[in-house]
Design an enzyme around this catalytic site. Structure first.
Site, PDB file in Angstrom:
ATOM      1  N   ASP A  52      42.849  58.802  67.381  1.00  0.00           N
ATOM      2  CA  ASP A  52      42.997  58.299  66.016  1.00  0.00           C
ATOM      3  C   ASP A  52      41.829  57.420  65.591  1.00  0.00           C
ATOM      4  OD1 ASP A  52      43.991  57.478  63.575  1.00  0.00           O
ATOM      5  OD2 ASP A  52      45.337  55.986  64.436  1.00  0.00           O
TER       6      ASP A  52
ATOM      7  N   ASP B  18      39.796  59.672  58.925  1.00  0.00           N
ATOM      8  CA  ASP B  18      40.890  59.375  59.844  1.00  0.00           C
ATOM      9  C   ASP B  18      41.401  60.623  60.557  1.00  0.00           C
ATOM     10  OD1 ASP B  18      43.165  58.501  61.099  1.00  0.00           O
ATOM     11  OD2 ASP B  18      44.004  57.495  59.353  1.00  0.00           O
TER      12      ASP B  18
ATOM     13  N   THR C 272      46.977  63.669  58.690  1.00  0.00           N
ATOM     14  CA  THR C 272      46.888  65.048  58.216  1.00  0.00           C
ATOM     15  C   THR C 272      46.435  65.117  56.765  1.00  0.00           C
ATOM     16  OG1 THR C 272      48.637  65.780  59.708  1.00  0.00           O
ATOM     17  CG2 THR C 272      48.194  67.169  57.805  1.00  0.00           C
TER      18      THR C 272
ATOM     19  N   GLY D 230      52.699  53.351  58.767  1.00  0.00           N
ATOM     20  CA  GLY D 230      53.583  53.731  57.688  1.00  0.00           C
ATOM     21  C   GLY D 230      54.819  54.424  58.202  1.00  0.00           C
TER      22      GLY D 230
END
Length: 489
Positions: A119, A317, A321, A163
């Site tokens: 990530d 990032d 997605t 999130g």
């Protein structure tokens, strides 16, 4: 610590997690290697680890062997210090048809292997611990601190919020290896509880690839330690994310999911030169660069926003997605697609838009004076309503706080279309055309963008501001959208 709240439903990635009675598919292990020397090395490490753990209680012969172990470890460290490992490849596993891209990390002595999401939008390393009681922990690989002779525990709590939920546990330090490189004193989180469905089998955690300044743990990220050490041939990471979306023969877990090259770029994967966009010293938090223009269906779209000005700052990032954009920008984008409509807030899918599935959408983003196209396969996420003629788009409406250093989150839907370089020094993000691709063209000077974006290696980021932690981890948050497994309305 501050986090950006995102009002999105948590959609479950429909992976077939094994039951407790079904053995997990083994990751690569030296114990079962076809190479006899590898198996023997594993066996010796088990003995060394046991002697180290119980050193104060060993008999005379055990103490003698332990002294030899210490000498051997010192010789190994000196050899490693004198060797320059030019590059190392992290082979990626594609989970959920491009929902997440994971690499194998080894932790502890003897090493325990895990698949972790790679990530570039966060900075912490964490793995599920063996004392974790969550359902997903029972169904995947967990780190047993008690069997690692090199693990040093900490009383300091670890918490990270995305999130999609959060992960809690404690911090610890141990030997961490990936792609042939080792950091002997890496601090990371050993997670004992998570929000439901934060991750699932075969994943065990996350490897953050962003800068130290946004690490919840305060620890220097694994990659940054290596890049600063001089062990790499070149202080950068080259990223290629393979696409399985639209491949009817693909499975939920594909082991050939691309690669991340530590210490350089894989020139066999891209054409021409890399277009680098510089990152200022004050902007070393997320990997972020300014967006200069956007074109969709042949029309320029204004990217200006109240929080981002004329050139919004974009986090590049790999752990996400979707492409998160301000709501006013999302409105402008989908207004260029005939028949597009927003999904209603009452449905629980606020922020998403859908449009006729048979529409071929052409879209490009301009960074550093060059335009990069997003394939229709990545733009069209599939149908998620009872009206199967309508498909959901990859651009997602999401307004960031005025304190956020980024206004856009540019995830794998874009990154799959380019070869990406994350350069440590001088800090920059670079893009190049993939071999066999035609996603790159010269920027359009007549774009609706106005103001001070610059191009090429001289490009700068947007103005810095008070840091906020990453608040959207869309790669697995919307796993169902990425793999097309739900019918919702």
């Amino acid at each position: 610590m501050h986090y950006l709240a995102v009002a999105l439903p948590l959609l479950t990635l429909a992976l077939a997690a094994p039951s407790n009675s079904v053995p997990l598919t083994p990751l690569n292990s030296r114990q079962y290697s076809e190479d006899l020397a590898e198996r023997q090395s594993w066996l010796l490490d088990q003995a060394k680890g046991l002697r180290s753990k119980y050193a104060p209680h060993l008999g005379e012969r055990g103490q003698e062997l332990r002294r030899r172990d210490i000498i051997d470890e010192g010789i190994t460290r000196r050899k490693r210090a004198n060797q320059k490992r030019a590059t190392g490849t992290v082979s990626l596993t594609d989970v959920g048809l491009d929902a997440s891209y994971a690499g194998q990390v080894s932790i502890g002595t003897p090493a325990q292997d895990f698949l972790v999401i790679m990530d570039s939008g966060s900075s912490d390393l964490w793995v599920a611990g063996s004392t974790c009681t969550e359902n997903f922990c029972k169904q995947t690989y967990t780190f047993d601190t008690s069997t690692s002779s090199s693990f040093i525990t900490s009383s300091e709590a670890f918490n990270i919020t995305y999130g999609s939920g959060d992960a809690d546990g404690t911090l610890g330090t141990d030997t961490v290896s990936m792609a042939g490189f080792t950091v002997s004193d890496q601090t990371f989180g050993v997670v004992t509880s998570t929000s439901a469905n934060l991750i699932s089998y075969p994943l065990s955690g996350l490897m953050g690839l962003a800068w130290k300044s946004i690490a919840s743990s305060g620890a220097t990220p694994f990659w940054q330690t290596l890049a600063a050490s001089g062990d790499w041939d070149s202080p950068e990471m080259g990223v290629y994310l393979k696409r399985y979306r639209g491949d009817n023969t693909a499975s939920q877990i594909e082991t050939d999911g691309g690669q991340i090259l530590f210490g350089g770029l894989n020139t066999s994967l891209y054409n021409g030169s890399v277009n680098y966009i510089s990152i200022d010293e004050s902007e070393k938090d997320y990997w972020r660069i300014p967006l200069e223009a956007m074109v969709i269906q042949g029309n320029s779209v204004s990217i200006a926003s109240s929080s981002g000005g004329s050139n919004p700052s974009c986090a590049i990032d790999t752990g996400t997605t979707l492409i998160g954009v301000p709501s006013q920008t999302a409105n402008r984008i989908y207004s260029q697609i005939a028949g597009a409509e927003a999904l209603s807030a009452s449905s629980g899918y606020e922020g998403y838009y859908q449009y006729p599935c048979d529409t071929e959408v052409t879209v490009s983003l301009q960074f550093g004076g060059m335009s990069y196209s997003i394939s229709n396969a990545d733009m069209n996420l599939g149908s998620f309503t009872r009206d199967t003629s309508m498909c959901t788009g990859a651009f997602f409406a999401m307004d960031m706080s005025s304190r956020s250093p980024v206004q856009w989150i540019v995830g794998a839907s874009f990154i799959k279309n380019v070869y990406t370089a994350f350069r440590y020094n001088p800090a920059a993000i670079g893009f190049a055309e993939l071999v066999g691709g035609s996603s790159v063209s010269a920027g359009n000077p007549s774009s609706s963008t106005t103001g001070g974006g610059t191009s090429g290696s001289n490009g700068g980021g947007s103005s810095s501001g008070a840091m906020e932690r990453k608040g959207v981890q869309l790669g697995w948050l919307v796993g169902a959208v990425a793999v097309g497994v739900a019918a919702m309305i």
